[in-house]
Design a protein around this motif. Structure first.
Motif, PDB file in Angstrom:
ATOM      1  N   LEU A 273       0.819  -1.223   0.000  1.00  0.00           N
ATOM      2  CA  LEU A 273       0.000   0.000   0.000  1.00  0.00           C
ATOM      3  C   LEU A 273       0.848   1.267   0.000  1.00  0.00           C
ATOM      4  CD1 LEU A 273      -2.739  -1.079   2.525  1.00  0.00           C
ATOM      5  CD2 LEU A 273      -3.202  -0.235   0.233  1.00  0.00           C
ATOM      6  N   ARG A 274       2.059   1.150   0.533  1.00  0.00           N
ATOM      7  CA  ARG A 274       2.890   2.335   0.758  1.00  0.00           C
ATOM      8  C   ARG A 274       3.208   3.103  -0.520  1.00  0.00           C
ATOM      9  NH1 ARG A 274       6.333   1.130   5.502  1.00  0.00           N
ATOM     10  NH2 ARG A 274       4.790   2.303   6.697  1.00  0.00           N
ATOM     11  N   ARG A 275       3.242   2.420  -1.661  1.00  0.00           N
ATOM     12  CA  ARG A 275       3.605   3.133  -2.892  1.00  0.00           C
ATOM     13  C   ARG A 275       2.537   4.152  -3.307  1.00  0.00           C
ATOM     14  NH1 ARG A 275       3.566  -1.112  -7.884  1.00  0.00           N
ATOM     15  NH2 ARG A 275       3.473  -2.704  -6.301  1.00  0.00           N
ATOM     16  N   TYR A 276       1.323   4.010  -2.739  1.00  0.00           N
ATOM     17  CA  TYR A 276       0.251   4.954  -3.084  1.00  0.00           C
ATOM     18  C   TYR A 276       0.221   6.144  -2.136  1.00  0.00           C
ATOM     19  CZ  TYR A 276      -0.837   1.072  -5.985  1.00  0.00           C
ATOM     20  OH  TYR A 276      -0.722   0.083  -6.911  1.00  0.00           O
ATOM     21  N   GLU A 277       1.055   6.058  -1.120  1.00  0.00           N
ATOM     22  CA  GLU A 277       1.095   7.078  -0.074  1.00  0.00           C
ATOM     23  C   GLU A 277       1.383   8.465  -0.649  1.00  0.00           C
ATOM     24  OE1 GLU A 277       2.636   6.546   4.510  1.00  0.00           O
ATOM     25  OE2 GLU A 277       3.989   6.062   2.873  1.00  0.00           O
ATOM     26  N   ARG A 278       2.240   8.497  -1.675  1.00  0.00           N
ATOM     27  CA  ARG A 278       2.612   9.793  -2.254  1.00  0.00           C
ATOM     28  C   ARG A 278       1.397  10.598  -2.726  1.00  0.00           C
ATOM     29  NH1 ARG A 278       2.688   9.913  -7.980  1.00  0.00           N
ATOM     30  NH2 ARG A 278       2.665   7.863  -8.954  1.00  0.00           N
ATOM     31  N   PHE A 279       0.296   9.881  -3.068  1.00  0.00           N
ATOM     32  CA  PHE A 279      -0.880  10.600  -3.565  1.00  0.00           C
ATOM     33  C   PHE A 279      -1.488  11.497  -2.497  1.00  0.00           C
ATOM     34  CE2 PHE A 279      -0.539   7.114  -6.575  1.00  0.00           C
ATOM     35  CZ  PHE A 279      -0.686   7.784  -7.770  1.00  0.00           C
ATOM     36  N   TRP A 280      -1.598  10.963  -1.282  1.00  0.00           N
ATOM     37  CA  TRP A 280      -2.170  11.820  -0.239  1.00  0.00           C
ATOM     38  C   TRP A 280      -1.107  12.656   0.480  1.00  0.00           C
ATOM     39  CZ3 TRP A 280      -3.527   6.538  -0.306  1.00  0.00           C
ATOM     40  CH2 TRP A 280      -2.828   5.708   0.576  1.00  0.00           C
TER      41      TRP A 280
ATOM     42  N   LYS B 259      -0.514  15.764  -1.443  1.00  0.00           N
ATOM     43  CA  LYS B 259      -1.514  16.799  -1.186  1.00  0.00           C
ATOM     44  C   LYS B 259      -1.143  17.604   0.055  1.00  0.00           C
ATOM     45  CE  LYS B 259      -5.759  15.363  -3.345  1.00  0.00           C
ATOM     46  NZ  LYS B 259      -7.006  14.641  -3.173  1.00  0.00           N
ATOM     47  N   LEU B 260      -0.676  16.884   1.078  1.00  0.00           N
ATOM     48  CA  LEU B 260      -0.280  17.560   2.314  1.00  0.00           C
ATOM     49  C   LEU B 260       0.911  18.478   2.061  1.00  0.00           C
ATOM     50  CD1 LEU B 260      -0.689  14.773   5.007  1.00  0.00           C
ATOM     51  CD2 LEU B 260      -2.105  16.777   4.661  1.00  0.00           C
TER      52      LEU B 260
ATOM     53  N   LEU C  36      -8.450  -5.598  -3.170  1.00  0.00           N
ATOM     54  CA  LEU C  36      -7.004  -5.859  -3.185  1.00  0.00           C
ATOM     55  C   LEU C  36      -6.655  -7.344  -3.102  1.00  0.00           C
ATOM     56  CD1 LEU C  36      -5.751  -2.959  -0.857  1.00  0.00           C
ATOM     57  CD2 LEU C  36      -5.845  -2.984  -3.350  1.00  0.00           C
TER      58      LEU C  36
ATOM     59  N   GLU D  47      -0.719   3.425 -11.241  1.00  0.00           N
ATOM     60  CA  GLU D  47       0.091   4.271 -10.351  1.00  0.00           C
ATOM     61  C   GLU D  47       1.223   4.930 -11.131  1.00  0.00           C
ATOM     62  OE1 GLU D  47       3.471   5.127  -7.771  1.00  0.00           O
ATOM     63  OE2 GLU D  47       3.399   3.169  -8.718  1.00  0.00           O
TER      64      GLU D  47
ATOM     65  N   LEU E  35      -6.528   6.153 -11.694  1.00  0.00           N
ATOM     66  CA  LEU E  35      -6.414   5.688 -10.313  1.00  0.00           C
ATOM     67  C   LEU E  35      -7.083   6.690  -9.378  1.00  0.00           C
ATOM     68  CD1 LEU E  35      -4.980   3.584  -8.450  1.00  0.00           C
ATOM     69  CD2 LEU E  35      -3.086   5.196  -8.318  1.00  0.00           C
TER      70      LEU E  35
ATOM     71  N   PRO F 266      -6.666   6.706  -5.531  1.00  0.00           N
ATOM     72  CA  PRO F 266      -6.071   5.902  -4.451  1.00  0.00           C
ATOM     73  C   PRO F 266      -6.594   6.201  -3.043  1.00  0.00           C
ATOM     74  CG  PRO F 266      -4.547   7.624  -5.125  1.00  0.00           C
ATOM     75  CD  PRO F 266      -5.776   7.782  -5.975  1.00  0.00           C
ATOM     76  N   GLN F 267      -7.424   7.238  -2.880  1.00  0.00           N
ATOM     77  CA  GLN F 267      -7.839   7.678  -1.533  1.00  0.00           C
ATOM     78  C   GLN F 267      -8.352   6.546  -0.617  1.00  0.00           C
ATOM     79  OE1 GLN F 267      -8.303   9.333  -4.289  1.00  0.00           O
ATOM     80  NE2 GLN F 267      -7.473  11.370  -3.966  1.00  0.00           N
TER      81      GLN F 267
ATOM     82  N   MET G  34      -7.405   3.653  -0.239  1.00  0.00           N
ATOM     83  CA  MET G  34      -6.292   2.869   0.305  1.00  0.00           C
ATOM     84  C   MET G  34      -5.700   3.526   1.547  1.00  0.00           C
ATOM     85  SD  MET G  34      -4.316   1.197  -2.887  1.00  0.00           S
ATOM     86  CE  MET G  34      -4.560   2.253  -4.302  1.00  0.00           C
ATOM     87  N   ARG G  35      -5.960   4.820   1.695  1.00  0.00           N
ATOM     88  CA  ARG G  35      -5.425   5.522   2.855  1.00  0.00           C
ATOM     89  C   ARG G  35      -6.009   4.951   4.157  1.00  0.00           C
ATOM     90  NH1 ARG G  35      -4.952  12.070   3.615  1.00  0.00           N
ATOM     91  NH2 ARG G  35      -3.496  11.929   5.323  1.00  0.00           N
TER      92      ARG G  35
ATOM     93  N   MET H  15      -4.496   1.659   4.933  1.00  0.00           N
ATOM     94  CA  MET H  15      -3.151   1.819   5.481  1.00  0.00           C
ATOM     95  C   MET H  15      -3.199   2.269   6.940  1.00  0.00           C
ATOM     96  SD  MET H  15      -0.055   3.411   3.438  1.00  0.00           S
ATOM     97  CE  MET H  15       1.482   3.364   4.326  1.00  0.00           C
TER      98      MET H  15
ATOM     99  N   LEU I 266      -3.899  -0.704   9.035  1.00  0.00           N
ATOM    100  CA  LEU I 266      -2.733  -1.594   9.191  1.00  0.00           C
ATOM    101  C   LEU I 266      -1.662  -0.983  10.090  1.00  0.00           C
ATOM    102  CD1 LEU I 266      -2.398  -2.874   5.534  1.00  0.00           C
ATOM    103  CD2 LEU I 266      -2.609  -4.349   7.536  1.00  0.00           C
ATOM    104  N   ARG I 267      -1.630   0.342  10.119  1.00  0.00           N
ATOM    105  CA  ARG I 267      -0.534   1.032  10.796  1.00  0.00           C
ATOM    106  C   ARG I 267      -0.414   0.679  12.282  1.00  0.00           C
ATOM    107  NH1 ARG I 267       0.149   6.269   8.012  1.00  0.00           N
ATOM    108  NH2 ARG I 267       1.831   5.275   6.868  1.00  0.00           N
TER     109      ARG I 267
END
Lengths: 117, 117
Positions: free
Chosen positions: A87-94, A97-98, B15, B28, B75, B77-78, B80-81, B84, B87-88
């Motif tokens: 999942l981490r590779r999609y992290e850049r999307f949010w 934004k930050l 997934l 992606e 895509l 991806p929101q 998936m946040r 994540m 899981l964190r």
């Protein structure tokens, strides 16, 4: 042999069900748990809990140890690590934004400071 | 109304399948993709790809836009946040192990240094 993709399949499949996620969350807060303790907060019968534990066990997310008449369940969170890495590779999307939000706040601050001068 | 738990159910269910994960991974790397481009690397027929896209669309992980005869997939991806974030909370299990490993390495280093004196 179970390969990486199949392991991910099983991990995600185990996480699809809200009761299974709640079981994992309960086990996260305790070192170990008997099956009856584990089943207590759920509005489902013990055989249903056992079935969920079978799925979690197959995914390698829990271990069960029988001593006498008591089965002790423990969390085995390692397979979730691969799921998180995936999942981490999609992290850049949010997080992107930050970053943009932080940049915007910074530019506004700089603007305010230049006006003060 | 789709609540938080149901959204998580759908995200994890989307997934589970390796082809769907591969579709998300392809999207992606590109801004957008036509369905035929998207289907090219997979050893499955177009209707099968369409079914996977239906599941991804229901989970809110892709959007499809039809212009003329071309459907463009993007895509989203929101969702998936939240997966994540869920899981964190288990992260401490493996990062904790790394902490212990680091502490062990440090103690060994200190031991080696004290011997040098």
């Amino acid at each position: 042999m179970v390969n990486h993709q199949e392991r991910l399949d099983r991990t995600f499949a185990a996480l699809v069900d809200p009761t299974r996620r709640a079981i994992l969350a309960r086990l996260e807060r305790r070192e170990s748990c008997s099956i009856s303790e584990l089943a207590r907060p759920f509005a489902i019968k013990l055989p249903a809990v056992m079935k969920h534990l079978d799925v979690l066990d197959d995914a390698g997310l829990v271990t069960r140890l029988k001593i006498g008449r008591t089965v002790t369940v423990r969390l085995r969170p390692q397979p979730m690590r691969a799921a998180m890495t995936w999942l981490r590779r999609y992290e850049r999307f949010w997080s992107g934004k930050l970053d943009r939000l932080a940049a915007y706040a910074e530019s506004k601050e700089a603007e305010a400071r230049s006006k003060e001068r």
